[in-house]
Design a protein around this motif. Structure first.
Motif, mmCIF file in Angstrom:
data_model
loop_
_atom_site.group_PDB
_atom_site.id
_atom_site.type_symbol
_atom_site.label_atom_id
_atom_site.label_comp_id
_atom_site.label_asym_id
_atom_site.label_seq_id
_atom_site.Cartn_x
_atom_site.Cartn_y
_atom_site.Cartn_z
ATOM 1 N N SER A 172 38.350 21.851 -55.761
ATOM 2 C CA SER A 172 37.791 21.245 -54.554
ATOM 3 C C SER A 172 36.287 21.073 -54.701
ATOM 4 O O SER A 172 35.717 20.053 -54.294
ATOM 5 N N MET A 173 35.637 22.066 -55.279
ATOM 6 C CA MET A 173 34.196 21.969 -55.519
ATOM 7 C C MET A 173 33.896 20.872 -56.538
ATOM 8 O O MET A 173 32.917 20.122 -56.395
ATOM 9 N N SER A 174 34.721 20.750 -57.567
ATOM 10 C CA SER A 174 34.519 19.693 -58.563
ATOM 11 C C SER A 174 34.608 18.322 -57.917
ATOM 12 O O SER A 174 33.802 17.423 -58.208
ATOM 13 N N ASN A 175 35.578 18.133 -57.032
ATOM 14 C CA ASN A 175 35.714 16.852 -56.356
ATOM 15 C C ASN A 175 34.517 16.576 -55.452
ATOM 16 O O ASN A 175 34.067 15.430 -55.323
ATOM 17 N N MET A 176 33.990 17.624 -54.835
ATOM 18 C CA MET A 176 32.799 17.447 -54.013
ATOM 19 C C MET A 176 31.599 17.042 -54.867
ATOM 20 O O MET A 176 30.807 16.174 -54.491
ATOM 21 N N TYR A 177 31.460 17.677 -56.030
ATOM 22 C CA TYR A 177 30.403 17.291 -56.958
ATOM 23 C C TYR A 177 30.503 15.795 -57.286
ATOM 24 O O TYR A 177 29.492 15.086 -57.331
ATOM 25 N N ALA A 178 31.715 15.338 -57.539
ATOM 26 C CA ALA A 178 31.906 13.934 -57.912
ATOM 27 C C ALA A 178 31.433 13.001 -56.808
ATOM 28 O O ALA A 178 30.725 12.020 -57.066
ATOM 29 N N VAL A 179 31.828 13.294 -55.564
ATOM 30 C CA VAL A 179 31.419 12.451 -54.441
ATOM 31 C C VAL A 179 29.894 12.472 -54.290
ATOM 32 O O VAL A 179 29.252 11.435 -54.092
ATOM 33 N N ASN A 180 29.314 13.660 -54.399
ATOM 34 C CA ASN A 180 27.865 13.777 -54.226
ATOM 35 C C ASN A 180 27.097 13.031 -55.319
ATOM 36 O O ASN A 180 26.096 12.359 -55.051
ATOM 37 N N HIS A 210 44.361 14.846 -53.254
ATOM 38 C CA HIS A 210 44.109 16.191 -52.719
ATOM 39 C C HIS A 210 43.234 16.128 -51.472
ATOM 40 O O HIS A 210 42.324 15.309 -51.370
ATOM 41 N N TYR A 211 43.511 17.028 -50.538
ATOM 42 C CA TYR A 211 42.770 17.028 -49.274
ATOM 43 C C TYR A 211 41.285 17.332 -49.445
ATOM 44 O O TYR A 211 40.477 17.102 -48.529
ATOM 45 N N SER A 212 40.893 17.843 -50.602
ATOM 46 C CA SER A 212 39.481 18.178 -50.816
ATOM 47 C C SER A 212 38.588 16.939 -50.799
ATOM 48 O O SER A 212 37.379 17.052 -50.570
ATOM 49 N N ILE A 213 39.163 15.763 -51.037
ATOM 50 C CA ILE A 213 38.362 14.537 -50.964
ATOM 51 C C ILE A 213 37.898 14.320 -49.524
ATOM 52 O O ILE A 213 36.723 14.011 -49.259
ATOM 53 N N SER A 214 38.793 14.484 -48.571
ATOM 54 C CA SER A 214 38.406 14.371 -47.162
ATOM 55 C C SER A 214 37.443 15.479 -46.767
ATOM 56 O O SER A 214 36.499 15.257 -45.992
ATOM 57 N N LYS A 215 37.663 16.673 -47.285
ATOM 58 C CA LYS A 215 36.741 17.777 -46.980
ATOM 59 C C LYS A 215 35.350 17.486 -47.527
ATOM 60 O O LYS A 215 34.334 17.807 -46.891
ATOM 61 N N ALA A 216 35.288 16.889 -48.713
ATOM 62 C CA ALA A 216 33.987 16.528 -49.286
ATOM 63 C C ALA A 216 33.285 15.515 -48.393
ATOM 64 O O ALA A 216 32.072 15.602 -48.160
ATOM 65 N N ALA A 217 34.034 14.544 -47.872
ATOM 66 C CA ALA A 217 33.445 13.537 -46.988
ATOM 67 C C ALA A 217 32.887 14.182 -45.721
ATOM 68 O O ALA A 217 31.804 13.812 -45.242
ATOM 69 N N ALA A 218 33.607 15.159 -45.188
ATOM 70 C CA ALA A 218 33.134 15.855 -43.990
ATOM 71 C C ALA A 218 31.898 16.687 -44.301
ATOM 72 O O ALA A 218 30.903 16.657 -43.567
ATOM 73 N N LEU A 219 31.947 17.432 -45.396
ATOM 74 C CA LEU A 219 30.852 18.342 -45.747
ATOM 75 C C LEU A 219 29.574 17.586 -46.088
ATOM 76 O O LEU A 219 28.469 18.019 -45.734
ATOM 77 N N LEU A 220 29.698 16.441 -46.736
ATOM 78 C CA LEU A 220 28.533 15.677 -47.176
ATOM 79 C C LEU A 220 28.041 14.683 -46.127
ATOM 80 O O LEU A 220 27.090 13.937 -46.382
ATOM 81 N N GLY A 221 28.664 14.682 -44.962
ATOM 82 C CA GLY A 221 28.189 13.837 -43.883
ATOM 83 C C GLY A 221 28.649 12.394 -43.960
ATOM 84 O O GLY A 221 28.157 11.537 -43.222
ATOM 85 N N LEU A 222 29.600 12.105 -44.832
ATOM 86 C CA LEU A 222 30.124 10.738 -44.937
ATOM 87 C C LEU A 222 31.139 10.433 -43.840
ATOM 88 O O LEU A 222 31.276 9.287 -43.406
ATOM 89 N N GLY A 223 31.863 11.461 -43.424
ATOM 90 C CA GLY A 223 32.856 11.295 -42.364
ATOM 91 C C GLY A 223 34.240 11.013 -42.903
ATOM 92 O O GLY A 223 34.409 10.167 -43.782
ATOM 93 N N THR A 224 35.224 11.716 -42.390
ATOM 94 C CA THR A 224 36.591 11.568 -42.897
ATOM 95 C C THR A 224 37.180 10.190 -42.596
ATOM 96 O O THR A 224 38.071 9.731 -43.304
ATOM 97 N N LYS A 225 36.666 9.497 -41.550
ATOM 98 C CA LYS A 225 37.168 8.153 -41.262
ATOM 99 C C LYS A 225 36.692 7.134 -42.285
ATOM 100 O O LYS A 225 37.188 5.997 -42.310
ATOM 101 N N ASN A 226 35.756 7.541 -43.131
ATOM 102 C CA ASN A 226 35.283 6.657 -44.197
ATOM 103 C C ASN A 226 35.962 6.962 -45.526
ATOM 104 O O ASN A 226 35.499 6.526 -46.586
#
Length: 513
Positions: A172-180, A210-226
């Motif tokens: 999940s952290m790796s996926n967040m790194y990718a989005v960031n 994986h649901y971590s993509i949506s979590k990354a969007a929420a955590l990074l301020g992109l928003g899950t609707k995006n």
């Protein structure tokens, strides 16, 4: 200050209170001989309880207790006074006894399983050495080992010219790194000025992602609707043409696409998105392509199965968890990127002066900590490095090939068994199926059957947990009723164990109606 630095030093010395001698300064806080004795005794408990018994097929997978009962059994209260070593060792035994034995040959519940002795010993060593992987000066050995492992993994991905990467706590952290990173490459000013002047950025992942993509969007301020969910086919794979349509839809709405997540080994079905076709689309639209290969990345070590990840070398980043199919001890998760321009460093660097001094006496490029969003970071790569050293690439390949062969055997057996129905032919090590009790086998295919079938798997799961005979997962998917999802990883698993699972499901559920 016209008084100069000396005056400041004199002022500080006057402010410091005198330290009086006393027992706290004269005696060591820990008696090392007693500590060593306790560690030896604890290791014996670990070998007996967490290794021998936990891998014995005659023992229970779990000793199920309700939360209320388990709270009583564990004596969880923390008190002012300490307890004797004998009591502490009993707490160790209880912790192991009432934990789920994920190394047991009949544990099939998660995307990890089995005992890996070399990785386990590496875990012991990292805890004993007790260091943090941010600078070469404090972790010289593990810094070089992480670098060596990352380079080998990049080689398997197909990045002939190398890249960059880091181990971190979980996929999940790796996926967040990718989005960031993708966002930073697209809008580098966001790091300093934030989201205020940024366009509406959108990203894409399959319905099976994986649901971590949506979590990354929420955590990074992109928003899950995006996060736009791209339809998958009936095998669980992203449909490339649907991705193209979603990108055009986003642009028509005034949004700015920047990131696509492809999955190599979905959590439920073990499906592999068509990375090559998705890469074509990403290149046309200048989008960052990330491949979540946390589960399926292990296929890269197998000449027989690496075709499942065809095109992965075209990805901008990859997440890969050796603690899954390859059995490294938890956690062992790598995030890798093709970029070699220090993008990872530039995106996350805070240049802490107490850690990352640029005038050190050695090559500070080995101080990797500023690439990470963490400060303290465990040397997880050592758990993979030592295992790889001991087994070699050929044995890792055999493990993957055997696991997938066992999954195929299970699928074939399910198809032959009365009352068992396979959802789909497995592409990887995930085998999904229904068990239909005898009382339901005469019902026509329709709402009544689905409604009753939906209750079967949860009851059987409860019974298997309470008997401790085995452990497999179940879930629903879309409009499908609950089904079992078995994941075959552990090289200790035999055909007899797989046959036992199907026999036990029937034994536990044959009375249901």
């Amino acid at each position: 200050n016209r008084q100069g630095p000396e005056a400041g030093f004199r002022h500080l010395s006057k402010c410091c209170p005198a330290v009086r001698d006393g027992p706290a300064l004269r005696e060591p806080a820990v008696e090392m001989s007693a500590a060593e004795r306790f560690i030896h005794e604890a290791l014996e408990v670990i070998i007996d309880e967490a290794v021998k018994k936990a891998t014995d097929v005659q023992e229970k997978v779990c000793d199920w207790q309700s939360p209320e009962k388990l709270r009583e059994l564990l004596d969880l209260e923390l008190k002012d006074g300490g307890e004797s070593d004998s009591k502490i060792l009993q707490h160790c035994k209880n912790a192991i006894r009432y934990s789920v034995k994920t190394s047991h040959p009949r544990f099939f519940n998660q995307l990890f399983a089995g005992l890996e002795p070399y990785s386990m010993v590496a875990s012991f060593i990292t805890e004993a050495v007790k260091t943090s992987l941010y600078t070469y000066e404090v972790a010289p050995v593990f810094t070089l080992m992480e670098d060596a492992v990352l380079k080998k993994m990049m080689e398997l991905i197909g990045w002939d010219e190398g890249g960059d990467g880091i181990f971190n706590p979980g996929g999940s952290m790796s996926n967040m790194y990718a989005v960031n990173l993708a966002r930073y490459r697209f809008c580098p000013d966001i790091k300093e000025v934030g989201l205020y002047n940024a366009p509406r950025l959108v990203m894409f992942t399959s319905q099976e992602g994986h649901y971590s993509i949506s979590k990354a969007a929420a955590l990074l301020g992109l928003g899950t609707k995006n996060v736009y969910a791209v339809p998958s086919d009936d095998r669980g794979k992203m449909i490339p043409s649907a991705l193209e349509e979603k990108i055009e839809l986003a642009r028509s709405e005034g949004a700015v696409p920047f990131f696509v997540n492809a999955t190599a080994g979905t959590t439920v079905f073990g499906a592999f998105d068509p990375v090559d076709e998705i890469a074509d689309i990403c290149e046309r639209h200048s989008l960052w392509l990330h491949v979540d290969a946390c589960w399926g990345g292990a296929a890269l070590v197998s000449n027989q199965h690496k075709h499942l990840l065809k095109g992965i070398h075209r990805a901008d980043s990859v997440a890969w968890n050796p603690h899954k199919m390859l059995m490294a001890c938890l956690q062992c998760s790598a995030f890798l990127i093709k970029d070699k321009t220090s993008l990872l460093q530039r995106c996350h660097s805070a240049k802490a002066s107490y850690l990352f001094q640029q005038d050190k006496f050695y090559d500070v490029s080995y101080d990797t900590g500023d690439k990470s969003v963490q400060c303290s970071r465990k040397p997880d790569a050592f758990k993979f490095w030592l295992m790889w050293k001991a087994l070699g690439s050929s044995e890792l390949e055999r493990r993957v090939d055997r696991a997938l062969a066992m999954a195929r055997y299970l699928a074939q057996t399910v198809k032959k068994r009365e009352g068992f129905h396979l959802l789909m032919k497995p592409e990887y090590a995930n085998v999904c199926f229904w068990y239909v009790p005898p009382a339901l086998r005469g019902l026509p295919d329709g709402p009544e059957l689905w409604r009753k079938l939906h209750t079967v798997a949860p009851v059987i799961k409860e019974r298997m947990m309470k008997t401790g005979s085995m452990m497999i997962g179940y879930q629903t998917h879309g409009d499908k009723p609950n089904f079992f999802r078995m994941v075959v990883i552990n090289p200790q698993v035999s055909k007899q164990d797989l046959d036992f699972v199907l026999d036990e499901i029937h034994s536990l559920g044959k009375d249901l109606r």
